[in-house]
Design a protein around this motif. Structure first.
Motif, PDB file in Angstrom:
ATOM      1  N   GLY A  91      34.257  20.895  45.418  1.00 29.66           N
ATOM      2  CA  GLY A  91      35.277  21.885  45.678  1.00 29.66           C
ATOM      3  C   GLY A  91      34.719  23.206  46.147  1.00 29.66           C
ATOM      4  N   GLU A  92      35.639  24.072  46.509  1.00 28.54           N
ATOM      5  CA  GLU A  92      35.310  25.428  46.938  1.00 28.54           C
ATOM      6  C   GLU A  92      35.713  26.376  45.821  1.00 28.54           C
ATOM      7  N   LEU A  93      34.778  27.188  45.338  1.00 32.24           N
ATOM      8  CA  LEU A  93      35.037  28.064  44.210  1.00 32.24           C
ATOM      9  C   LEU A  93      36.255  28.948  44.452  1.00 32.24           C
ATOM     10  N   LYS A  94      37.118  29.034  43.428  1.00 35.55           N
ATOM     11  CA  LYS A  94      38.321  29.867  43.440  1.00 35.55           C
ATOM     12  C   LYS A  94      39.308  29.459  44.535  1.00 35.55           C
ATOM     13  N   LYS A  95      39.200  28.209  45.006  1.00 33.14           N
ATOM     14  CA  LYS A  95      40.091  27.744  46.062  1.00 33.14           C
ATOM     15  C   LYS A  95      40.657  26.358  45.736  1.00 33.14           C
ATOM     16  N   TRP A  96      39.798  25.357  45.637  1.00 34.71           N
ATOM     17  CA  TRP A  96      40.245  24.000  45.338  1.00 34.71           C
ATOM     18  C   TRP A  96      39.088  23.175  44.795  1.00 34.71           C
ATOM     19  N   SER A  97      39.429  22.140  44.073  1.00 36.63           N
ATOM     20  CA  SER A  97      38.444  21.171  43.587  1.00 36.63           C
ATOM     21  C   SER A  97      39.147  19.861  43.277  1.00 36.63           C
ATOM     22  N   VAL A  98      38.427  18.756  43.471  1.00 35.03           N
ATOM     23  CA  VAL A  98      38.903  17.429  43.061  1.00 35.03           C
ATOM     24  C   VAL A  98      37.751  16.725  42.367  1.00 35.03           C
ATOM     25  N   ASN A 113      29.045  16.188  18.977  1.00 34.48           N
ATOM     26  CA  ASN A 113      29.306  16.022  20.401  1.00 34.48           C
ATOM     27  C   ASN A 113      28.303  16.876  21.165  1.00 34.48           C
ATOM     28  N   ILE A 114      27.636  16.308  22.152  1.00 28.28           N
ATOM     29  CA  ILE A 114      26.706  17.062  22.990  1.00 28.28           C
ATOM     30  C   ILE A 114      27.086  16.884  24.456  1.00 28.28           C
ATOM     31  N   GLY A 115      26.715  17.862  25.284  1.00 27.79           N
ATOM     32  CA  GLY A 115      27.112  17.778  26.678  1.00 27.79           C
ATOM     33  C   GLY A 115      26.205  18.549  27.609  1.00 27.79           C
ATOM     34  N   LEU A 116      26.283  18.180  28.876  1.00 23.26           N
ATOM     35  CA  LEU A 116      25.596  18.859  29.966  1.00 23.26           C
ATOM     36  C   LEU A 116      26.591  19.102  31.089  1.00 23.26           C
ATOM     37  N   THR A 117      26.470  20.231  31.777  1.00 22.09           N
ATOM     38  CA  THR A 117      27.207  20.471  33.010  1.00 22.09           C
ATOM     39  C   THR A 117      26.224  20.938  34.077  1.00 22.09           C
ATOM     40  N   HIS A 118      26.500  20.565  35.322  1.00 19.15           N
ATOM     41  CA  HIS A 118      25.623  20.927  36.437  1.00 19.15           C
ATOM     42  C   HIS A 118      26.476  21.319  37.622  1.00 19.15           C
ATOM     43  N   GLN A 119      26.071  22.371  38.309  1.00 18.22           N
ATOM     44  CA  GLN A 119      26.796  22.845  39.476  1.00 18.22           C
ATOM     45  C   GLN A 119      25.797  23.294  40.528  1.00 18.22           C
ATOM     46  N   THR A 120      25.971  22.819  41.765  1.00 21.57           N
ATOM     47  CA  THR A 120      25.057  23.188  42.842  1.00 21.57           C
ATOM     48  C   THR A 120      25.807  23.189  44.171  1.00 21.57           C
ATOM     49  N   LYS A 121      25.320  23.976  45.127  1.00 19.42           N
ATOM     50  CA  LYS A 121      25.923  24.025  46.456  1.00 19.42           C
ATOM     51  C   LYS A 121      25.437  22.856  47.307  1.00 19.42           C
ATOM     52  N   ILE A 122      26.370  22.232  48.042  1.00 17.15           N
ATOM     53  CA  ILE A 122      25.984  21.178  48.979  1.00 17.15           C
ATOM     54  C   ILE A 122      26.186  21.622  50.427  1.00 17.15           C
ATOM     55  N   THR A 123      27.055  22.634  50.635  1.00 23.71           N
ATOM     56  CA  THR A 123      27.161  23.333  51.922  1.00 23.71           C
ATOM     57  C   THR A 123      27.371  24.811  51.602  1.00 23.71           C
ATOM     58  N   LYS A 124      27.607  25.620  52.611  1.00 21.60           N
ATOM     59  CA  LYS A 124      27.804  27.048  52.380  1.00 21.60           C
ATOM     60  C   LYS A 124      29.007  27.306  51.493  1.00 21.60           C
ATOM     61  N   LYS A 125      30.071  26.475  51.627  1.00 24.35           N
ATOM     62  CA  LYS A 125      31.293  26.674  50.847  1.00 24.35           C
ATOM     63  C   LYS A 125      31.463  25.660  49.727  1.00 24.35           C
ATOM     64  N   LEU A 126      31.005  24.445  49.954  1.00 27.37           N
ATOM     65  CA  LEU A 126      31.281  23.375  49.001  1.00 27.37           C
ATOM     66  C   LEU A 126      30.277  23.356  47.852  1.00 27.37           C
ATOM     67  N   ASN A 127      30.792  23.081  46.653  1.00 29.86           N
ATOM     68  CA  ASN A 127      29.970  22.928  45.461  1.00 29.86           C
ATOM     69  C   ASN A 127      30.157  21.537  44.880  1.00 29.86           C
ATOM     70  N   LEU A 128      29.095  21.026  44.300  1.00 34.04           N
ATOM     71  CA  LEU A 128      29.129  19.741  43.603  1.00 34.04           C
ATOM     72  C   LEU A 128      29.088  20.015  42.105  1.00 34.04           C
ATOM     73  N   PHE A 129      30.052  19.431  41.371  1.00 29.36           N
ATOM     74  CA  PHE A 129      30.119  19.570  39.920  1.00 29.36           C
ATOM     75  C   PHE A 129      29.817  18.213  39.280  1.00 29.36           C
ATOM     76  N   SER A 130      29.110  18.224  38.179  1.00 31.49           N
ATOM     77  CA  SER A 130      28.881  16.989  37.429  1.00 31.49           C
ATOM     78  C   SER A 130      28.739  17.321  35.952  1.00 31.49           C
ATOM     79  N   SER A 131      29.042  16.345  35.109  1.00 26.85           N
ATOM     80  CA  SER A 131      28.956  16.573  33.669  1.00 26.85           C
ATOM     81  C   SER A 131      28.786  15.259  32.936  1.00 26.85           C
ATOM     82  N   ILE A 132      28.299  15.368  31.715  1.00 29.71           N
ATOM     83  CA  ILE A 132      28.183  14.218  30.828  1.00 29.71           C
ATOM     84  C   ILE A 132      28.363  14.711  29.395  1.00 29.71           C
TER      85      ILE A 132
END
Length: 415
Positions: free
Chosen positions: A277-284, A203-222
């Protein structure tokens, strides 16, 4: 000290859980049984979602997540399951208590390493059919399953991107028994089929995390699991038995039949996920899993009423923390989780596709003075159908998991 006591207790109860049947589903008769592992209790509580990583919770579905851990983590979980079975003419119910996983992970600079044991699939059922005239009776039972031992690593390529891989060794035994009885005959017939399974997959995988606003982060994975082989050493024994009240009292004319060893294809699987989502607050987030089940098969070739098609699973879920660093209210630091899962399993019986869907809820309860927590998850779902002489299962699963965390290999400033 508390962590050591909890680890000792969980290891003890895990040994007991391994001795129990992990499922009561008649659908576990097919393939390698009922695939039970759907991620950690935290992931299961969000519909099986694994894209929302953090620094203190293990994520065994994507090995790249090990590189995001900040603390050494030990995780264990068990589930109590209550299932109601329904056909057009009959109802029944069953209960099981099982171990979900036992895992450990350790961060080392840019790396993270993990290993563990997962009871991956289970076979466990008992079905009785009696002819309309009451003369003939067939009794089918099954037990066993496939376990996985895995070891993997994750590497932080940069601040946004992680890569990971793991190797999994599959092993276990599946035993199915069928007994045919004629009430006017002293003896009936019994057939026992046993398969010892072994094999390796990756099994192999990638995860990516980047800011899209000052508070919001974008998460992605495969994640990607290539096709692998599961080797089955098969044995079939046919006997004449005297059957009385569920006990084979006398065995006559036992014959060991030569049955060819077989190889099952563990299908190619790929999962895409994304969330905000916002780190340590919420994510969907949401995930889709595609699995090439078309080349899958049963242990023996004499099962004629089943075929396999490509499988699809869709997960939607998220979490919310009112205030993770609150000193005034415990429940403000609790993690509240929810999700939904829909799955076309790829199993087709009597020309009917078996589908599985569930709503999930969960709580992450922090342990005072630590980064450890107790995770509680609830899953309410339905699988199967009463059409074409099949069985519908309505199930409720309550899972309890421990996530124990500590800092290792750090020099203390004060003694």
């Amino acid at each position: 000290m508390i962590n050591k006591i909890l680890v000792g207790l969980t290891l003890f109860f895990s040994l007991i859980s391994f001795a129990q049947e992990g499922t009561s589903s008649p659908y576990s008769f097919y393939g390698i049984g009922d695939v039970r592992f759907k991620g950690t209790t935290e992931n299961q509580s969000m519909g099986g979602l694994s894209v929302l990583n953090d620094s203190i919770h293990l994520n065994m579905q994507n090995p790249a997540s090990y590189a995001s851990l900040k603390q050494t983590s030990f995780a264990i979980s068990g589930t109590f399951s209550s299932t109601k079975f329904k056909t057009y003419s009959q109802d029944d119910k069953a209960q099981r208590t099982t171990l979900n996983y036992l895992a450990f992970a350790l961060p080392v600079k840019k790396f993270g390493f993990g290993f563990g044991l997962i009871p991956y699939s289970s076979v466990g059922y008992k079905i009785q059919n009696t002819s309309s005239d009451g003369i003939y009776q067939n009794i089918y039972t099954g037990k066993g399953g496939i376990n996985k031992v895995y070891v993997g690593f994750g590497y932080k390529i940069n601040k946004k991107l992680n890569f990971g891989a793991d190797i999994q060794y599959n092993f276990g035994e599946i035993k199915t028994t069928s007994i045919s009885i004629n009430k006017y005959s002293q003896f009936g017939s019994r057939e026992v089929n046993t398969s010892d399974a072994s094999g390796v997959n990756f099994n192999i995988g990638l995860t990516h995390q980047t800011k899209i606003t000052k508070k919001l982060n974008l998460f992605s994975s495969i994640t990607f699991s290539p096709e692998a082989k599961l080797n089955l050493s098969n044995k079939r024994v046919i006997s004449t038995v005297q059957y009385n009240g569920g006990i084979d009292n006398t065995i006559e004319n036992t014959n060991d039949l030569s049955v060819a060893n077989t190889k099952l294809k563990l299908p190619t699987k790929i999962t895409f996920g994304a969330g905000v989502g916002e780190l340590k607050k919420w994510s969907v987030g949401t995930e889709i899993t595609l699995q090439d089940n078309s080349g899958f098969s049963n242990r023996f070739a004499d099962i004629t009423n089943v075929t396999y098609t490509n499988a699809t699973k869709i997960s939607i879920g998220g979490f919310y923390i009112p205030k993770y660093n609150s000193f005034s209210g415990y429940f403000k630091r609790v993690v509240y989780r929810a999700g939904f899962r829909y799955e076309n399993t790829g199993l087709v019986i009597n020309n009917k596709t078996i589908k599985d869907q569930a709503f999930t809820l969960g709580l992450g309860m922090p342990l005072r003075g630590t980064f450890s927590n107790i995770n509680i998850g609830l899953e309410l779902g339905q699988r199967g159908t009463v059409l074409q002489g099949l069985i519908r299962e309505n199930y409720a699963n309550i899972s309890i998991g421990l996530s124990l965390n500590d800092l290792w290999f750090q020099k203390r400033k004060y003694d």
